[in-house]
Design an enzyme around this catalytic site. Structure first.
Site, PDB file in Angstrom:
ATOM      1  N   GLY A 167       0.755  -1.188   0.001  1.00  0.00           N
ATOM      2  CA  GLY A 167      -0.109  -0.168   0.245  1.00  0.00           C
ATOM      3  C   GLY A 167       0.784   1.238   0.098  1.00  0.00           C
ATOM      4  O   GLY A 167       2.093   1.128  -0.052  1.00  0.00           O
ATOM      5  N   MET A 168       0.092   2.404   0.180  1.00  0.00           N
ATOM      6  CA  MET A 168       0.889   3.730   0.172  1.00  0.00           C
ATOM      7  C   MET A 168       1.664   3.735   1.280  1.00  0.00           C
ATOM      8  O   MET A 168       3.119   4.186   1.072  1.00  0.00           O
ATOM      9  CB  MET A 168      -0.008   4.897  -0.214  1.00  0.00           C
ATOM     10  CG  MET A 168       0.559   6.196  -0.105  1.00  0.00           C
ATOM     11  SD  MET A 168      -0.397   7.534  -0.628  1.00  0.00           S
ATOM     12  CE  MET A 168      -1.554   7.586   0.545  1.00  0.00           C
ATOM     13  N   LEU A 169       1.292   3.734   2.351  1.00  0.00           N
ATOM     14  CA  LEU A 169       2.249   3.760   3.440  1.00  0.00           C
ATOM     15  C   LEU A 169       3.177   2.620   3.617  1.00  0.00           C
ATOM     16  O   LEU A 169       4.213   3.022   3.914  1.00  0.00           O
ATOM     17  CB  LEU A 169       1.325   3.937   4.761  1.00  0.00           C
ATOM     18  CG  LEU A 169       2.244   3.718   6.263  1.00  0.00           C
ATOM     19  CD1 LEU A 169       3.077   4.818   6.153  1.00  0.00           C
ATOM     20  CD2 LEU A 169       1.104   4.060   7.370  1.00  0.00           C
ATOM     21  N   ASP A 195      -3.782 -12.869   4.489  1.00  0.00           N
ATOM     22  CA  ASP A 195      -5.225 -12.403   4.537  1.00  0.00           C
ATOM     23  C   ASP A 195      -5.564 -12.012   6.014  1.00  0.00           C
ATOM     24  O   ASP A 195      -5.788 -13.276   6.745  1.00  0.00           O
ATOM     25  CB  ASP A 195      -6.237 -13.344   3.843  1.00  0.00           C
ATOM     26  CG  ASP A 195      -7.421 -12.671   3.777  1.00  0.00           C
ATOM     27  OD1 ASP A 195      -7.762 -11.600   4.228  1.00  0.00           O
ATOM     28  OD2 ASP A 195      -8.367 -13.415   3.238  1.00  0.00           O
ATOM     29  N   TYR A 243     -16.734   3.741   6.794  1.00  0.00           N
ATOM     30  CA  TYR A 243     -15.085   3.498   6.965  1.00  0.00           C
ATOM     31  C   TYR A 243     -14.729   3.925   8.415  1.00  0.00           C
ATOM     32  O   TYR A 243     -13.777   3.000   9.175  1.00  0.00           O
ATOM     33  CB  TYR A 243     -14.318   4.336   6.012  1.00  0.00           C
ATOM     34  CG  TYR A 243     -12.783   4.591   6.287  1.00  0.00           C
ATOM     35  CD1 TYR A 243     -11.921   3.685   5.739  1.00  0.00           C
ATOM     36  CD2 TYR A 243     -12.252   5.779   6.524  1.00  0.00           C
ATOM     37  CE1 TYR A 243     -10.582   3.563   5.966  1.00  0.00           C
ATOM     38  CE2 TYR A 243     -10.912   5.966   6.763  1.00  0.00           C
ATOM     39  CZ  TYR A 243     -10.275   4.674   6.555  1.00  0.00           C
ATOM     40  OH  TYR A 243      -8.524   4.923   6.594  1.00  0.00           O
TER      41      TYR A 243
HETATM   42  N1  NAP Z   1      -4.688   6.801   2.870  1.00  0.00           N
HETATM   43  C1  NAP Z   1      -5.044   7.730   3.845  1.00  0.00           C
HETATM   44  O1  NAP Z   1      -5.398   9.124   3.616  1.00  0.00           O
HETATM   45  C2  NAP Z   1      -5.230   7.389   5.437  1.00  0.00           C
HETATM   46  C3  NAP Z   1      -5.553   8.493   6.472  1.00  0.00           C
HETATM   47  C4  NAP Z   1      -5.532   7.976   7.763  1.00  0.00           C
HETATM   48  C5  NAP Z   1      -5.342   6.664   8.129  1.00  0.00           C
HETATM   49  N2  NAP Z   1      -4.884   5.875   7.090  1.00  0.00           N
HETATM   50  C6  NAP Z   1      -4.666   4.463   7.289  1.00  0.00           C
HETATM   51  O2  NAP Z   1      -3.291   4.049   7.131  1.00  0.00           O
HETATM   52  C7  NAP Z   1      -3.174   2.987   6.829  1.00  0.00           C
HETATM   53  C8  NAP Z   1      -2.246   2.875   5.193  1.00  0.00           C
HETATM   54  O3  NAP Z   1      -3.231   3.409   4.352  1.00  0.00           O
HETATM   55  P1  NAP Z   1      -2.948   3.422   2.788  1.00  0.00           P
HETATM   56  O4  NAP Z   1      -3.514   4.568   2.171  1.00  0.00           O
HETATM   57  O5  NAP Z   1      -1.281   3.108   2.704  1.00  0.00           O
HETATM   58  O6  NAP Z   1      -3.601   2.149   2.328  1.00  0.00           O
HETATM   59  P2  NAP Z   1      -3.406   1.458   0.876  1.00  0.00           P
HETATM   60  O7  NAP Z   1      -2.542   2.239   0.027  1.00  0.00           O
HETATM   61  O8  NAP Z   1      -4.892   1.312   0.414  1.00  0.00           O
HETATM   62  O9  NAP Z   1      -3.231  -0.174   1.217  1.00  0.00           O
HETATM   63  C9  NAP Z   1      -3.746  -1.111   1.713  1.00  0.00           C
HETATM   64  C10 NAP Z   1      -3.169  -2.332   1.977  1.00  0.00           C
HETATM   65  O10 NAP Z   1      -3.801  -3.174   2.770  1.00  0.00           O
HETATM   66  C11 NAP Z   1      -3.467  -4.294   2.115  1.00  0.00           C
HETATM   67  N3  NAP Z   1      -4.719  -5.148   2.456  1.00  0.00           N
HETATM   68  C12 NAP Z   1      -5.785  -5.057   2.058  1.00  0.00           C
HETATM   69  N4  NAP Z   1      -7.036  -6.213   2.265  1.00  0.00           N
HETATM   70  C13 NAP Z   1      -6.153  -6.959   2.987  1.00  0.00           C
HETATM   71  C14 NAP Z   1      -6.161  -8.198   3.639  1.00  0.00           C
HETATM   72  N5  NAP Z   1      -7.684  -8.735   3.635  1.00  0.00           N
HETATM   73  N6  NAP Z   1      -5.237  -8.977   4.171  1.00  0.00           N
HETATM   74  C15 NAP Z   1      -4.085  -8.142   4.314  1.00  0.00           C
HETATM   75  N7  NAP Z   1      -3.875  -7.313   3.637  1.00  0.00           N
HETATM   76  C16 NAP Z   1      -4.855  -6.637   3.093  1.00  0.00           C
HETATM   77  C17 NAP Z   1      -3.386  -4.026   0.584  1.00  0.00           C
HETATM   78  O11 NAP Z   1      -2.635  -5.269  -0.040  1.00  0.00           O
HETATM   79  P3  NAP Z   1      -2.842  -5.588  -1.648  1.00  0.00           P
HETATM   80  O12 NAP Z   1      -2.795  -4.481  -2.324  1.00  0.00           O
HETATM   81  O13 NAP Z   1      -2.023  -6.688  -1.893  1.00  0.00           O
HETATM   82  O14 NAP Z   1      -4.368  -6.303  -1.619  1.00  0.00           O
HETATM   83  C18 NAP Z   1      -2.572  -2.879   0.669  1.00  0.00           C
HETATM   84  O15 NAP Z   1      -1.266  -3.310   0.705  1.00  0.00           O
HETATM   85  C19 NAP Z   1      -4.451   2.314   6.778  1.00  0.00           C
HETATM   86  O16 NAP Z   1      -4.554   1.598   7.986  1.00  0.00           O
HETATM   87  C20 NAP Z   1      -5.399   3.594   6.645  1.00  0.00           C
HETATM   88  O17 NAP Z   1      -6.699   3.055   7.081  1.00  0.00           O
HETATM   89  C21 NAP Z   1      -4.873   6.299   5.836  1.00  0.00           C
END
Ligand code: NAP
Length: 304
Positions: A16-18, A50, A144
């Protein structure tokens, strides 16, 4: 920060992004880490796991023997979650519960990333607009927000003794689709862009957050902490600054959340208070404009 090199960190959501930024920092610091991902097709780079399935987490842990579980995985499609709330709850709620159970069973340190969307809901509508503190009661926004709140509650109920919840907001980094790059691109193509001016919060640059997470892991911090830029702004303010910095010839027009027509509700105010983090780190987080400067200057090649 030098992280104890014997600690093996399992990064859930490494694709993912982070996650990409965390992987990149671990590589740079030579910190042993395992990249967990779910649907990413490259099985040479990512170990499949998963989090909805406890056996899958157990297998992953028995195979890779980590010391720390760092959960950056989530269901993050805020608008889709309004309809697909079953999936959001399965991943952000039940999945996080599974991680807490397994971490407890193996005595592993669990670090979990949560969100500002646990604040700003119905119970906060008449609250003064001052930053939310870590110990303040939650009032989530949208499905969410509810699903992420559920995950937090599971961790607090199951494994408070060796877990850390880090709430962050408005993530942006070169490893994923993000507001900064989107606005920078669109501002080059269009004369006018409408951007919401009635949501106030704070940006968080993923390479900075990655440093913070590794530093907290090194310290073994437990409980709840907020990690985001020091100051607040609206998406409109953010877009204006991007245009100013990139020199694009584009007018940013203020728009209301209602007029933007997005399916999911969003907090109108969700600035997270960062005083506790500043005390732990010995310095206040950067200002959000600094995060944008760093983002625009970032040429780091992230792993695929
Ligand atoms: N983006 C924001 O603005 C934001 C703001 C506040 C907090 N957050 C939190 O920060 C964290 C990182 O966010 P992000 O934007 O980097 O997320 P992201 O880019 O959407 O990445 C999500 C990741 O979760 C994995 N994933 C999804 N379903 C899964 C499952 N069933 N089992 C294992 N892995 C699974 C995905 O793997 P695959 O791609 O391989 O499926 C992907 O690596 C999250 O907890 C999010 O809630 C994000």
């Amino acid at each position: 920060v030098e992280t104890d090199s014997t600690k093996r960190i399992a990064i859930f959501g490494a694709s993912g992004m982070l996650g990409k930024s965390l992987v990149s920092l671990c590589e740079e610091r030579k910190i042993p880490h395992i990249r967990g991902a779910f649907s990413h097709p490259d099985e040479r780079t990512y170990a499949k796991v998963d989090i909805r399935n406890i056996d899958s987490i157990e297998f992953f842990i028995e195979t890779w023997k980590p010391d720390v579980l760092l959960n950056s995985s989530a269901y993050t499609k805020v608008d889709d979650a309004e309809k697909e709330y079953g999936s959001a709850i399965e991943i952000n709620g039940t999945g996080v519960r599974n991680l807490a159970y397994v971490a407890k069973a193996h005595g592993l340190y669990l670090v979990h990333v949560s969100t500002d969307y646990v604040f700003g809901g119905l119970n906060h509508l008449s609250r003064p607009l001052t930053p939310f503190q870590e110990n303040e009661s939650c009032s989530p926004v949208g499905m969410y927000g509810y699903s992420k709140y559920l995950g937090e509650e599971f961790i607090r109920a199951i494994y408070p003794e060796k877990s850390l919840i880090v709430r962050t907001s408005w993530l942006h980094g070169k490893g994923g689709k993000n507001f900064i790059d989107t606005i920078a691109r669109l501002a080059k193509e269009k004369e006018t862009l409408s951007v919401v001016n009635d949501q106030t919060g704070s940006l968080t640059w993923t390479p900075w957050l990655s440093e913070v997470l590794l530093s907290l892991i090194e310290k073994g911090t437990t409980g709840v902490l907020h990690a985001t830029a020091q100051d607040e702004g609206s998406w409109y303010d953010v877009a204006k600054y991007i245009v100013e910095k990139t020199g694009a010839n584009c007018h940013i027009a203020p728009q209301s959340t209602e007029a933007s027509g997005r399916p999911a509700p969003r907090p109108s105010y969700s600035k997270l208070g960062i005083d506790a983090l500043a005390t732990i780190l010995g310095e206040a987080p950067p200002l959000w404009r600094k995060f944008i400067d760093l983002h625009l200057a970032d040429t780091e090649p992230y792993p695929g």
